[in-house]
Design a protein around this motif. Structure first.
Motif, PDB file in Angstrom:
ATOM      1  N   HIS A 105      45.683  39.518  33.126  1.00  0.00           N
ATOM      2  CA  HIS A 105      45.881  40.711  33.949  1.00  0.00           C
ATOM      3  C   HIS A 105      47.341  41.129  33.907  1.00  0.00           C
ATOM      4  O   HIS A 105      48.246  40.297  33.820  1.00  0.00           O
ATOM      5  CB  HIS A 105      45.464  40.421  35.386  1.00  0.00           C
ATOM      6  CG  HIS A 105      45.418  41.634  36.269  1.00  0.00           C
ATOM      7  ND1 HIS A 105      44.487  42.633  36.124  1.00  0.00           N
ATOM      8  CD2 HIS A 105      46.213  42.018  37.306  1.00  0.00           C
ATOM      9  CE1 HIS A 105      44.679  43.563  37.048  1.00  0.00           C
ATOM     10  NE2 HIS A 105      45.734  43.223  37.762  1.00  0.00           N
ATOM     11  N   THR A 123      42.929  46.056  32.829  1.00  0.00           N
ATOM     12  CA  THR A 123      42.784  44.613  32.988  1.00  0.00           C
ATOM     13  C   THR A 123      42.247  44.372  34.394  1.00  0.00           C
ATOM     14  O   THR A 123      42.376  45.252  35.250  1.00  0.00           O
ATOM     15  CB  THR A 123      44.126  43.874  32.797  1.00  0.00           C
ATOM     16  OG1 THR A 123      45.058  44.278  33.793  1.00  0.00           O
ATOM     17  CG2 THR A 123      44.709  44.129  31.422  1.00  0.00           C
ATOM     18  N   PRO A 124      41.614  43.205  34.625  1.00  0.00           N
ATOM     19  CA  PRO A 124      41.613  42.011  33.793  1.00  0.00           C
ATOM     20  C   PRO A 124      40.704  42.118  32.558  1.00  0.00           C
ATOM     21  O   PRO A 124      39.752  42.893  32.540  1.00  0.00           O
ATOM     22  CB  PRO A 124      41.109  40.920  34.743  1.00  0.00           C
ATOM     23  CG  PRO A 124      40.267  41.649  35.737  1.00  0.00           C
ATOM     24  CD  PRO A 124      40.940  42.969  35.933  1.00  0.00           C
TER      25      PRO A 124
END
Length: 226
Positions: free
Chosen positions: A105, A162-163
């Protein structure tokens, strides 16, 4: 399977017009990176958190943790020349021998929900990969040579966030390779080695803080949801 997250925070403050790296800028009085770590810690007390920073920023970060009485357990790992190398350094510090799940992340995406984190791990457990994405809202055009451009069907594209979460065996195999300039995120690394990338729904508020406008938006959103 045990769950890990590598939070990559190697950005600078150039586009912020700040001498302070953007991961350390304050949002409602607290550094951006602390908001991000808290979001993942809130997902599960059993999640193991690895924070990748440039080694020269370790002291500054540790001082910030003392100043803000920030005590969420996390392991610091020195970053590398590129994002690929930084993630690889984080991966290499994990000594787990059994298969585990690993999320990666951005440190400057503090507005990430518990629901998306959970979906990411659950999907990766079932399918090996889970990459957060959102549909495009605006019309797009592709710009070609000779100043030409052409309208594209936006439904064929997704904005990647992200993640990005994967089985550890997939990550270790893909990141054993040499770096290539086409590796812009973890998904591109694994895809290059033949692994299927499964997309899951993200959220438009899960922005990557890059500009002063992003910072102000995050302040408003986090204040409204705290």
């Amino acid at each position: 399977m045990q769950e890990y997250v590598i939070i990559v925070a190697g950005g600078s403050g150039s586009r912020m017009k700040s001498d302070i790296p953007k991961q350390f800028l304050a949002v409602n009085g607290t550094p951006v990176l602390m908001h991000t770590i808290r979001a993942f810690a809130a997902y599960s007390p059993n999640l193991r958190i690895i924070v990748v920073l440039p080694s020269e920023q370790f002291g500054f970060w540790e001082d910030l943790c003392k100043k803000h009485s920030f005590a969420i357990p996390h392991q610091l790992v020195a970053g590398g020349e590129t994002r690929f190398h930084s993630v690889k350094n984080g991966l290499n510090c994990i000594v787990e021998e059994e298969e585990f799940l690993l999320a990666v992340h951005d440190g400057v995406r503090p507005v990430i929900s518990r629901e998306i984190i959970a979906d990411s791990f659950q999907t990766a457990a079932l399918h090996g990969a889970a990459v957060v994405s959102v549909p495009l809202k605006d019309s797009i055009r592709i710009v070609g040579q000779n100043e030409g451009n052409k309208a594209m069907d936006r439904t064929l594209f997704r904005l990647i966030q992200t993640p990005q979460t994967f089985r550890s065996s997939w990550m270790r195999a893909a990141f054993a390779a040499d770096y290539h300039q086409s590796f812009t995120d973890c998904a591109s690394v694994l895809e290059a080695w033949g692994y299927h990338i499964r997309l899951i729904d993200g959220a438009y508020e899960n922005i990557k803080i890059t500009t002063p406008e992003d910072l102000r938006w995050a302040e408003i959103y986090l204040k409204a949801t705290s």
